[in-house]
Write a protein that holds these residues in place. Structure first.
Motif, short mmCIF file in Angstrom:
data_model
loop_
_atom_site.label_atom_id
_atom_site.label_comp_id
_atom_site.label_asym_id
_atom_site.label_seq_id
_atom_site.Cartn_x
_atom_site.Cartn_y
_atom_site.Cartn_z
N TRP A 6 0.83 -1.22 0.00
CA TRP A 6 0.00 0.00 0.00
C TRP A 6 0.86 1.26 0.00
O TRP A 6 0.50 2.27 -0.62
N ASP B 196 -0.30 3.59 -3.18
CA ASP B 196 -1.30 4.58 -2.82
C ASP B 196 -1.05 5.86 -3.62
O ASP B 196 -0.13 6.63 -3.30
N GLU C 200 -2.58 8.95 0.97
CA GLU C 200 -3.52 9.06 2.09
C GLU C 200 -2.91 8.44 3.35
O GLU C 200 -3.37 7.43 3.87
#
Length: 272
Positions: A77, A81, A85
């Motif tokens: 992630w 991403d 975030e």
């Protein structure tokens, strides 16, 4: 992590719903979950992956990871991403990422995690425990040490059990020095909380062997983007899913050097 393909026994292999990416060029197997991602992400830093890839050049089968699928997904992630975030993410997610980044040698990912940890409202003992376990710049713990040293009450036994005996003894020494200083300054009912903030900070630096930034040039700490912690220095882009044209350009540079202006190809400035 293994550099040779292995079988999962009788467990049926399933593709990860988010990180089995058709344009990916490397596969990883975490338990029975198959990931297909971009090798480029894992060759940017001198991590353990770079050595494994060099020892198994031409391998097209999955590499087995010593990680849970959900943990590896958290780690991916960070790279995928697109919107950065990173705010308001739970502590547990950052600790998973920090653990894997430390194990696999992703120093620049560690730097990102440290920056985010500094934004969280961690309890002093919890912060000391985390930073000590992962060998994060101890200078970032001075506010936590100060809070505990000036607290009118001692931590509970269950809280104190999170710290090692050396840290507890050093904090006790800071409390005693602070109490003594308050008495010397004429306080009628002195406690460790009666001492001035700068005095307490000076005692902490002396007893914990840390530089006192009140009297020396402030170090460029990990939280500020420096290299006090040698596992957190430098900057690297967060990478999005590359287009076919971009992949050709990246393959021409196996080490994945970043662009001169420090931006993604979509024009976003990198956050770390």
């Amino acid at each position: 992590m293994s550099d040779t393909p292995t079988s999962t026994g009788f467990s049926a292999i399933v593709k990860h719903p988010q990180y089995f990416i058709p344009t990916g060029d490397t596969q990883f197997l975490a338990q029975n979950v198959l990931f297909k991602v971009h090798r480029y992400f894992f060759e940017r830093e001198p991590s353990s992956f770079r050595e494994i890839f060099s020892d198994s050049d031409g391998n097209t089968k999955p590499y087995t990871l010593d990680a849970k699928p959900e943990d590896f997904a958290h780690f991916l992630w960070v790279f995928y991403d697109e919107d950065f975030e990173y705010e308001n993410q739970p502590l547990e997610r950052w600790l998973v990422i920090l653990r894997l980044a430390t194990r696999w040698g992703f120093g620049k990912v560690r730097k990102l995690v440290v920056r985010q940890l500094e934004k969280l409202d961690l309890q002093p003992i919890d912060k000391i425990k985390i930073y000590s376990d992962f060998k994060i710049d101890a200078q970032l713990l001075i506010p936590s040490y100060s809070t505990l040293a000036k607290s009118p009450t001692l931590p509970s036994l269950s809280e104190a059990a999170k710290l090692d005996i050396e840290t507890i003894l050093r904090l006790t020494m800071v409390r005693e020095r602070s109490l003594q200083k308050a008495a010397e300054d004429g306080c009628r009912s002195p406690t460790s909380a009666s001492a001035g903030d700068e005095d307490v900070k000076r005692f902490i630096c002396e007893i914990f062997g840390l530089p006192n930034t009140s009297t020396t040039k402030p170090p460029n700490t990990a939280a500020e983007g420096g290299s006090t912690d040698d596992t957190t220095g430098g900057s690297v882009p967060t990478l999005r899913n590359p287009t076919p044209g971009e992949r050709k350009k990246k393959n021409a540079n196996a080490n994945g050097t970043s662009s001169a202006n420090g931006q993604h190809t979509n024009g976003k400035t990198t956050p770390f």
